[in-house]
Design a protein around this motif. Sequence first.
Motif, PDB file in Angstrom:
ATOM      1  N   TRP A  17     -43.833   8.081 -64.357  1.00  0.00           N
ATOM      2  CA  TRP A  17     -44.799   9.145 -64.634  1.00  0.00           C
ATOM      3  C   TRP A  17     -45.967   8.522 -65.378  1.00  0.00           C
ATOM      4  N   ASP A  18     -47.176   8.982 -65.102  1.00  0.00           N
ATOM      5  CA  ASP A  18     -48.363   8.489 -65.798  1.00  0.00           C
ATOM      6  C   ASP A  18     -48.371   9.070 -67.205  1.00  0.00           C
ATOM      7  N   ALA A  19     -47.993   8.251 -68.168  1.00  0.00           N
ATOM      8  CA  ALA A  19     -47.857   8.704 -69.559  1.00  0.00           C
ATOM      9  C   ALA A  19     -49.123   8.517 -70.373  1.00  0.00           C
ATOM     10  N   SER A  20     -50.238   8.234 -69.719  1.00  0.00           N
ATOM     11  CA  SER A  20     -51.475   7.972 -70.459  1.00  0.00           C
ATOM     12  C   SER A  20     -51.957   9.179 -71.255  1.00  0.00           C
ATOM     13  N   ASN A  21     -51.621  10.381 -70.811  1.00  0.00           N
ATOM     14  CA  ASN A  21     -52.048  11.586 -71.529  1.00  0.00           C
ATOM     15  C   ASN A  21     -50.898  12.261 -72.278  1.00  0.00           C
ATOM     16  N   LYS A  22     -49.822  11.530 -72.533  1.00  0.00           N
ATOM     17  CA  LYS A  22     -48.667  12.096 -73.235  1.00  0.00           C
ATOM     18  C   LYS A  22     -49.088  12.537 -74.632  1.00  0.00           C
ATOM     19  N   ASP A  23     -48.702  13.764 -74.990  1.00  0.00           N
ATOM     20  CA  ASP A  23     -49.047  14.275 -76.318  1.00  0.00           C
ATOM     21  C   ASP A  23     -47.787  14.487 -77.151  1.00  0.00           C
ATOM     22  N   ASP A  24     -47.955  14.969 -78.366  1.00  0.00           N
ATOM     23  CA  ASP A  24     -46.836  15.159 -79.290  1.00  0.00           C
ATOM     24  C   ASP A  24     -45.870  16.261 -78.857  1.00  0.00           C
ATOM     25  N   ASP A  25     -46.296  17.134 -77.953  1.00  0.00           N
ATOM     26  CA  ASP A  25     -45.438  18.219 -77.475  1.00  0.00           C
ATOM     27  C   ASP A  25     -44.677  17.850 -76.206  1.00  0.00           C
ATOM     28  N   THR A  26     -44.792  16.587 -75.776  1.00  0.00           N
ATOM     29  CA  THR A  26     -44.152  16.126 -74.552  1.00  0.00           C
ATOM     30  C   THR A  26     -43.137  15.034 -74.859  1.00  0.00           C
ATOM     31  N   GLU A  27     -41.951  15.169 -74.257  1.00  0.00           N
ATOM     32  CA  GLU A  27     -40.953  14.105 -74.327  1.00  0.00           C
ATOM     33  C   GLU A  27     -40.685  13.596 -72.927  1.00  0.00           C
ATOM     34  N   VAL A  28     -40.512  12.283 -72.809  1.00  0.00           N
ATOM     35  CA  VAL A  28     -40.183  11.649 -71.542  1.00  0.00           C
ATOM     36  C   VAL A  28     -38.714  11.247 -71.585  1.00  0.00           C
ATOM     37  N   TRP A  29     -37.950  11.777 -70.630  1.00  0.00           N
ATOM     38  CA  TRP A  29     -36.526  11.485 -70.526  1.00  0.00           C
ATOM     39  C   TRP A  29     -36.297  10.674 -69.256  1.00  0.00           C
ATOM     40  N   ALA A  30     -35.754   9.472 -69.385  1.00  0.00           N
ATOM     41  CA  ALA A  30     -35.521   8.586 -68.248  1.00  0.00           C
ATOM     42  C   ALA A  30     -34.063   8.632 -67.806  1.00  0.00           C
ATOM     43  N   ILE A  31     -33.859   8.660 -66.497  1.00  0.00           N
ATOM     44  CA  ILE A  31     -32.518   8.602 -65.925  1.00  0.00           C
ATOM     45  C   ILE A  31     -32.115   7.139 -65.790  1.00  0.00           C
ATOM     46  N   ASN A  32     -30.930   6.814 -66.315  1.00  0.00           N
ATOM     47  CA  ASN A  32     -30.363   5.476 -66.186  1.00  0.00           C
ATOM     48  C   ASN A  32     -31.393   4.396 -66.516  1.00  0.00           C
ATOM     49  N   ARG A  33     -31.680   3.529 -65.593  1.00  0.00           N
ATOM     50  CA  ARG A  33     -32.576   2.393 -65.858  1.00  0.00           C
ATOM     51  C   ARG A  33     -34.049   2.695 -65.600  1.00  0.00           C
ATOM     52  N   ALA A  34     -34.402   3.936 -65.419  1.00  0.00           N
ATOM     53  CA  ALA A  34     -35.811   4.283 -65.196  1.00  0.00           C
ATOM     54  C   ALA A  34     -36.670   3.914 -66.403  1.00  0.00           C
ATOM     55  N   TYR A  35     -36.071   3.772 -67.562  1.00  0.00           N
ATOM     56  CA  TYR A  35     -36.820   3.367 -68.765  1.00  0.00           C
ATOM     57  C   TYR A  35     -37.436   1.985 -68.600  1.00  0.00           C
ATOM     58  N   GLN A  36     -36.922   1.180 -67.685  1.00  0.00           N
ATOM     59  CA  GLN A  36     -37.441  -0.170 -67.487  1.00  0.00           C
ATOM     60  C   GLN A  36     -38.847  -0.177 -66.906  1.00  0.00           C
ATOM     61  N   SER A  37     -39.210   0.865 -66.175  1.00  0.00           N
ATOM     62  CA  SER A  37     -40.546   0.918 -65.580  1.00  0.00           C
ATOM     63  C   SER A  37     -41.397   2.062 -66.120  1.00  0.00           C
ATOM     64  N   GLN A  38     -40.868   2.835 -67.048  1.00  0.00           N
ATOM     65  CA  GLN A  38     -41.571   4.004 -67.598  1.00  0.00           C
ATOM     66  C   GLN A  38     -42.057   3.729 -69.013  1.00  0.00           C
ATOM     67  N   GLU A  39     -43.316   4.026 -69.262  1.00  0.00           N
ATOM     68  CA  GLU A  39     -43.880   3.896 -70.610  1.00  0.00           C
ATOM     69  C   GLU A  39     -43.532   5.116 -71.452  1.00  0.00           C
ATOM     70  N   LYS A  40     -43.471   4.918 -72.748  1.00  0.00           N
ATOM     71  CA  LYS A  40     -43.345   5.991 -73.735  1.00  0.00           C
ATOM     72  C   LYS A  40     -42.107   6.866 -73.543  1.00  0.00           C
ATOM     73  N   VAL A  41     -40.975   6.238 -73.324  1.00  0.00           N
ATOM     74  CA  VAL A  41     -39.721   6.964 -73.132  1.00  0.00           C
ATOM     75  C   VAL A  41     -39.174   7.418 -74.483  1.00  0.00           C
ATOM     76  N   ASP A  42     -38.769   8.671 -74.570  1.00  0.00           N
ATOM     77  CA  ASP A  42     -38.184   9.223 -75.788  1.00  0.00           C
ATOM     78  C   ASP A  42     -36.662   9.242 -75.739  1.00  0.00           C
ATOM     79  N   ALA A  43     -36.109   9.390 -74.537  1.00  0.00           N
ATOM     80  CA  ALA A  43     -34.655   9.459 -74.395  1.00  0.00           C
ATOM     81  C   ALA A  43     -34.245   8.875 -73.053  1.00  0.00           C
ATOM     82  N   ILE A  44     -33.084   8.237 -73.065  1.00  0.00           N
ATOM     83  CA  ILE A  44     -32.463   7.728 -71.845  1.00  0.00           C
ATOM     84  C   ILE A  44     -31.192   8.550 -71.642  1.00  0.00           C
ATOM     85  N   TYR A  45     -31.031   9.088 -70.449  1.00  0.00           N
ATOM     86  CA  TYR A  45     -29.797   9.815 -70.106  1.00  0.00           C
ATOM     87  C   TYR A  45     -28.993   8.904 -69.190  1.00  0.00           C
TER      88      TYR A  45
END
Length: 189
Positions: A17-45
Amino acid sequence: MAKTPKHVVIVGMIEPWDASNKDDDTEVWAINRAYQSQEKVDAIYFFDSIRHFGDELIAEMNETGCRVVTRRKYDELPNSEEFPLDEVISHTGGLEYFACTAAYMMAHACLLGVEKITVVGMYHPHDSLEYMHHKACMEFWVGVASGAGITVNIVGKSQLCKPMPWTSSRYGYVYQFNESLCVQTLACA
């Protein structure tokens, strides 16, 4: 999680996901190893057993500093937390339909009472037996979330909430020109 986010972005393995406009009211949750290619991840499931993947993955997830939501807390993952399964099931009136990790994530976002869920990086192709049951389950949870007043956006080339290629999204309004193809295809399966 200090405060409940207004917006949760659930990121699958296919694209970030394009996290360039991520704000304080948004959390990024990555599935499994998606955190490896995703910026600004808050949680890994991660709902598989982490022990099947070895020490390297455990060390890598620890290095992220993210919360790691799993089926149970793992001592070797200090940031791990047990998924609130009983609370989720209770909140949804006893619904227990979780065919994939993303379904747990959708249900968790519903429990938290977020205002918006964005789903990205999940194609759920029609020709994949592995993902066919995931698609149905995810569509169910999209309906549950929408019914709870949560805005759900599906981003990218996903097949979620789209009909099979030979059918229309508006039954009765559009000619079903490929119905015989559908019958032939299903007969071969």
